[in-house]
Write a protein that holds these residues in place. Structure first.
Motif, PDB file in Angstrom:
ATOM      1  N   SER A 183       0.855  -1.188   0.000  1.00 25.33           N
ATOM      2  CA  SER A 183       0.000   0.000   0.000  1.00 25.33           C
ATOM      3  C   SER A 183       0.887   1.232   0.000  1.00 25.33           C
ATOM      4  O   SER A 183       1.979   1.227   0.579  1.00 25.33           O
ATOM      5  N   VAL A 184       0.438   2.282  -0.666  1.00 23.26           N
ATOM      6  CA  VAL A 184       1.257   3.478  -0.874  1.00 23.26           C
ATOM      7  C   VAL A 184       0.601   4.658  -0.179  1.00 23.26           C
ATOM      8  O   VAL A 184      -0.620   4.855  -0.265  1.00 23.26           O
ATOM      9  N   GLU A 185       1.416   5.455   0.497  1.00 23.41           N
ATOM     10  CA  GLU A 185       0.919   6.612   1.249  1.00 23.41           C
ATOM     11  C   GLU A 185       1.705   7.862   0.865  1.00 23.41           C
ATOM     12  O   GLU A 185       2.933   7.891   0.971  1.00 23.41           O
ATOM     13  N   HIS A 186       1.000   8.885   0.414  1.00 21.88           N
ATOM     14  CA  HIS A 186       1.608  10.174   0.087  1.00 21.88           C
ATOM     15  C   HIS A 186       1.637  11.010   1.361  1.00 21.88           C
ATOM     16  O   HIS A 186       0.590  11.362   1.909  1.00 21.88           O
ATOM     17  N   CYS A 187       2.828  11.334   1.836  1.00 22.97           N
ATOM     18  CA  CYS A 187       2.988  12.027   3.124  1.00 22.97           C
ATOM     19  C   CYS A 187       3.453  13.466   2.900  1.00 22.97           C
ATOM     20  O   CYS A 187       4.376  13.714   2.130  1.00 22.97           O
ATOM     21  N   LYS A 188       2.815  14.380   3.594  1.00 22.32           N
ATOM     22  CA  LYS A 188       3.230  15.781   3.623  1.00 22.32           C
ATOM     23  C   LYS A 188       3.466  16.149   5.086  1.00 22.32           C
ATOM     24  O   LYS A 188       2.580  16.657   5.763  1.00 22.32           O
ATOM     25  N   GLN A 189       4.655  15.864   5.571  1.00 17.74           N
ATOM     26  CA  GLN A 189       4.963  16.051   6.986  1.00 17.74           C
ATOM     27  C   GLN A 189       6.465  15.923   7.187  1.00 17.74           C
ATOM     28  O   GLN A 189       7.215  15.712   6.240  1.00 17.74           O
ATOM     29  N   LYS A 190       6.898  16.019   8.441  1.00 18.83           N
ATOM     30  CA  LYS A 190       8.292  15.790   8.759  1.00 18.83           C
ATOM     31  C   LYS A 190       8.621  14.312   8.598  1.00 18.83           C
ATOM     32  O   LYS A 190       7.796  13.450   8.886  1.00 18.83           O
ATOM     33  N   ILE A 191       9.820  14.045   8.138  1.00 20.93           N
ATOM     34  CA  ILE A 191      10.266  12.665   8.007  1.00 20.93           C
ATOM     35  C   ILE A 191      10.686  12.111   9.361  1.00 20.93           C
ATOM     36  O   ILE A 191      10.396  10.955   9.695  1.00 20.93           O
ATOM     37  N   GLY A 249       9.109  -2.459   8.716  1.00 21.39           N
ATOM     38  CA  GLY A 249       9.454  -3.005   7.404  1.00 21.39           C
ATOM     39  C   GLY A 249       8.988  -2.202   6.212  1.00 21.39           C
ATOM     40  O   GLY A 249       9.183  -2.624   5.065  1.00 21.39           O
ATOM     41  N   SER A 250       8.368  -1.042   6.437  1.00 22.07           N
ATOM     42  CA  SER A 250       7.988  -0.180   5.320  1.00 22.07           C
ATOM     43  C   SER A 250       9.244   0.434   4.697  1.00 22.07           C
ATOM     44  O   SER A 250      10.301   0.505   5.328  1.00 22.07           O
ATOM     45  N   VAL A 251       9.123   0.868   3.455  1.00 22.35           N
ATOM     46  CA  VAL A 251      10.212   1.580   2.800  1.00 22.35           C
ATOM     47  C   VAL A 251       9.690   2.941   2.350  1.00 22.35           C
ATOM     48  O   VAL A 251       8.488   3.215   2.422  1.00 22.35           O
ATOM     49  N   MET A 252      10.585   3.794   1.896  1.00 22.38           N
ATOM     50  CA  MET A 252      10.204   5.175   1.605  1.00 22.38           C
ATOM     51  C   MET A 252      10.882   5.629   0.323  1.00 22.38           C
ATOM     52  O   MET A 252      12.076   5.403   0.128  1.00 22.38           O
ATOM     53  N   LEU A 253      10.133   6.264  -0.551  1.00 26.16           N
ATOM     54  CA  LEU A 253      10.694   6.951  -1.701  1.00 26.16           C
ATOM     55  C   LEU A 253      10.679   8.436  -1.378  1.00 26.16           C
ATOM     56  O   LEU A 253       9.622   9.004  -1.097  1.00 26.16           O
ATOM     57  N   VAL A 254      11.853   9.044  -1.423  1.00 25.81           N
ATOM     58  CA  VAL A 254      11.963  10.416  -0.927  1.00 25.81           C
ATOM     59  C   VAL A 254      12.863  11.252  -1.831  1.00 25.81           C
ATOM     60  O   VAL A 254      13.945  10.820  -2.216  1.00 25.81           O
ATOM     61  N   PRO A 255      12.427  12.459  -2.185  1.00 28.79           N
ATOM     62  CA  PRO A 255      13.298  13.391  -2.901  1.00 28.79           C
ATOM     63  C   PRO A 255      14.144  14.182  -1.908  1.00 28.79           C
ATOM     64  O   PRO A 255      13.693  14.496  -0.800  1.00 28.79           O
ATOM     65  N   LEU A 292       8.995  23.531  -7.224  1.00 28.36           N
ATOM     66  CA  LEU A 292       9.400  22.408  -6.385  1.00 28.36           C
ATOM     67  C   LEU A 292       8.850  22.501  -4.967  1.00 28.36           C
ATOM     68  O   LEU A 292       8.618  21.481  -4.323  1.00 28.36           O
ATOM     69  N   ASN A 293       8.676  23.730  -4.465  1.00 29.86           N
ATOM     70  CA  ASN A 293       8.186  23.875  -3.091  1.00 29.86           C
ATOM     71  C   ASN A 293       6.693  24.184  -3.034  1.00 29.86           C
ATOM     72  O   ASN A 293       6.174  24.591  -2.003  1.00 29.86           O
ATOM     73  N   GLY A 294       6.001  23.963  -4.145  1.00 27.87           N
ATOM     74  CA  GLY A 294       4.564  24.185  -4.173  1.00 27.87           C
ATOM     75  C   GLY A 294       3.789  22.984  -3.658  1.00 27.87           C
ATOM     76  O   GLY A 294       4.353  21.943  -3.304  1.00 27.87           O
ATOM     77  N   GLU A 295       2.479  23.106  -3.659  1.00 29.51           N
ATOM     78  CA  GLU A 295       1.594  22.066  -3.146  1.00 29.51           C
ATOM     79  C   GLU A 295       1.796  20.736  -3.868  1.00 29.51           C
ATOM     80  O   GLU A 295       1.698  19.661  -3.246  1.00 29.51           O
ATOM     81  N   ASP A 296       2.096  20.774  -5.153  1.00 27.85           N
ATOM     82  CA  ASP A 296       2.272  19.555  -5.937  1.00 27.85           C
ATOM     83  C   ASP A 296       3.733  19.280  -6.279  1.00 27.85           C
ATOM     84  O   ASP A 296       4.029  18.500  -7.187  1.00 27.85           O
ATOM     85  N   GLY A 297       4.654  19.916  -5.549  1.00 25.64           N
ATOM     86  CA  GLY A 297       6.074  19.769  -5.835  1.00 25.64           C
ATOM     87  C   GLY A 297       6.748  18.672  -5.034  1.00 25.64           C
ATOM     88  O   GLY A 297       6.210  17.570  -4.876  1.00 25.64           O
ATOM     89  N   LEU A 298       7.933  18.987  -4.513  1.00 27.17           N
ATOM     90  CA  LEU A 298       8.759  18.008  -3.815  1.00 27.17           C
ATOM     91  C   LEU A 298       8.978  18.326  -2.342  1.00 27.17           C
ATOM     92  O   LEU A 298       9.078  17.413  -1.516  1.00 27.17           O
ATOM     93  N   SER A 299       9.077  19.590  -2.013  1.00 32.74           N
ATOM     94  CA  SER A 299       9.518  19.994  -0.681  1.00 32.74           C
ATOM     95  C   SER A 299       8.563  19.520   0.413  1.00 32.74           C
ATOM     96  O   SER A 299       7.349  19.715   0.332  1.00 32.74           O
ATOM     97  N   GLY A 300       9.130  18.880   1.440  1.00 26.37           N
ATOM     98  CA  GLY A 300       8.337  18.452   2.582  1.00 26.37           C
ATOM     99  C   GLY A 300       7.393  17.301   2.271  1.00 26.37           C
ATOM    100  O   GLY A 300       6.428  17.087   3.020  1.00 26.37           O
ATOM    101  N   GLN A 301       7.665  16.554   1.215  1.00 28.61           N
ATOM    102  CA  GLN A 301       6.780  15.461   0.824  1.00 28.61           C
ATOM    103  C   GLN A 301       7.600  14.207   0.502  1.00 28.61           C
ATOM    104  O   GLN A 301       8.739  14.292   0.068  1.00 28.61           O
TER     105      GLN A 301
END
Length: 273
Positions: free
Chosen positions: A134-142, A154-160, A251-260
């Motif tokens: 299952s995949v979860e889109h997170c907008k928060q602190k890592i 045992g979860s893994v993370m894809l992170v920019p 990149l730092n917008g709502e649909d970008g990369l920052s903080g996600q």
């Protein structure tokens, strides 16, 4: 004492090679090999801990690690390569690239939107009939208790994040934005008095990415800081001949990369409906 509460490693042994007559001295190269016996059954993890000087003399108090085979990227395809590693080569980076182009998420392999990456992962998982993730889109602190516990489970993370010259997390405002797959977590012991404490000093993650075949180990806090500083594209990318797909707001917008970032959880068969 080191930051992780572990004595510093002994200095490297210095060898003076014997001189041969009428010849230059032979150069002797030694590979730093010490400690990490607790990881002897997982060669790539042991080597990474030795290379980064993490948990050399004592087993982590808590750790979880999943091995994913390394894939090196061609072109700006780091996110797609990270996804191919997640799929354990059930789909090649080239196939994922073609699919992402057809869906309008990328032109050259760039993935400047975590939202688009999330949608792409869900789409690809269905294509390859993987139904135990299952995949979860997170907008928060890592560096968060729930995220840490997910990695322990045992979860893994894809992170920019911003990649330095050695590909470790850095702070370049997004000018070297890169994707990695976080494959595990190591929590070394730190004691203050009689109370064990887990904080930024002793929580590390293992990671793979498309620019090195070596397993990386980074502090989780460094990865979070790097992820949250993804503000803008570099002038080199802005002015090169390639046309990139950049989300509204950058990149730092709502649909970008920052903080996600994206968490990928393993599901038990009983959890699958």
């Amino acid at each position: 004492m080191s930051e992780a509460g572990i004595p510093p490693p002994p200095p490297l042994l210095q060898l003076t090679p014997k001189k041969e007559s009428n010849s230059e001295p032979r150069r002797v190269h030694l590979r730093y090999q010490v400690g990490c016996d607790w990881a002897s059954s997982i060669e790539e993890l042991k080597t990474a801990c030795q290379r980064h000087g993490v948990c050399l003399y004592a087993e982590p108090s808590i750790w979880c690690y999943t091995n994913f085979e390394s894939i090196l990227q061609v072109g700006p395809t780091c996110g797609l390569v990270a996804l191919s590693m997640l799929l354990q080569k059930a789909m090649t980076p080239d196939n994922i690239l073609n699919m992402a182009k057809d869906l309008g998420y990328t032109n050259n392999g760039e993935m400047f939107s975590v939202k688009s990456m999330f949608s792409l992962i869900e789409y690809v998982l269905k294509k390859v009939n993987i139904d135990n993730l299952s995949v979860e889109h997170c907008k928060q602190k890592i560096f968060d208790e729930r995220v840490v516990q997910s990695l322990i489970d045992g979860s893994v993370m894809l992170v920019p994040y911003d990649a330095d010259r050695n590909h470790s997390p850095c702070m370049k405002r997004g000018h070297s934005a890169h994707w990695a797959i976080v494959t595990g977590i190591l929590i070394a012991e730190v004691f203050e008095g009689k109370k064990q404490k887990y904080d930024f000093r002793n929580v590390y993650v293992t990671a793979r990415h498309g620019k090195s075949a070596n397993l990386a180990i980074w502090k989780l806090q460094d990865l979070e800081n790097s992820n949250r500083n993804l503000d803008e594209m570099s002038e080199i990318r802005v002015n090169d001949e390639l046309e990139y797909i950049v989300p509204n707001g950058g990149l730092n917008g709502e649909d970008g990369l920052s903080g996600q970032f994206i968490l990928v959880h393993k599901m038990n068969k009983n959890d699958i409906t």
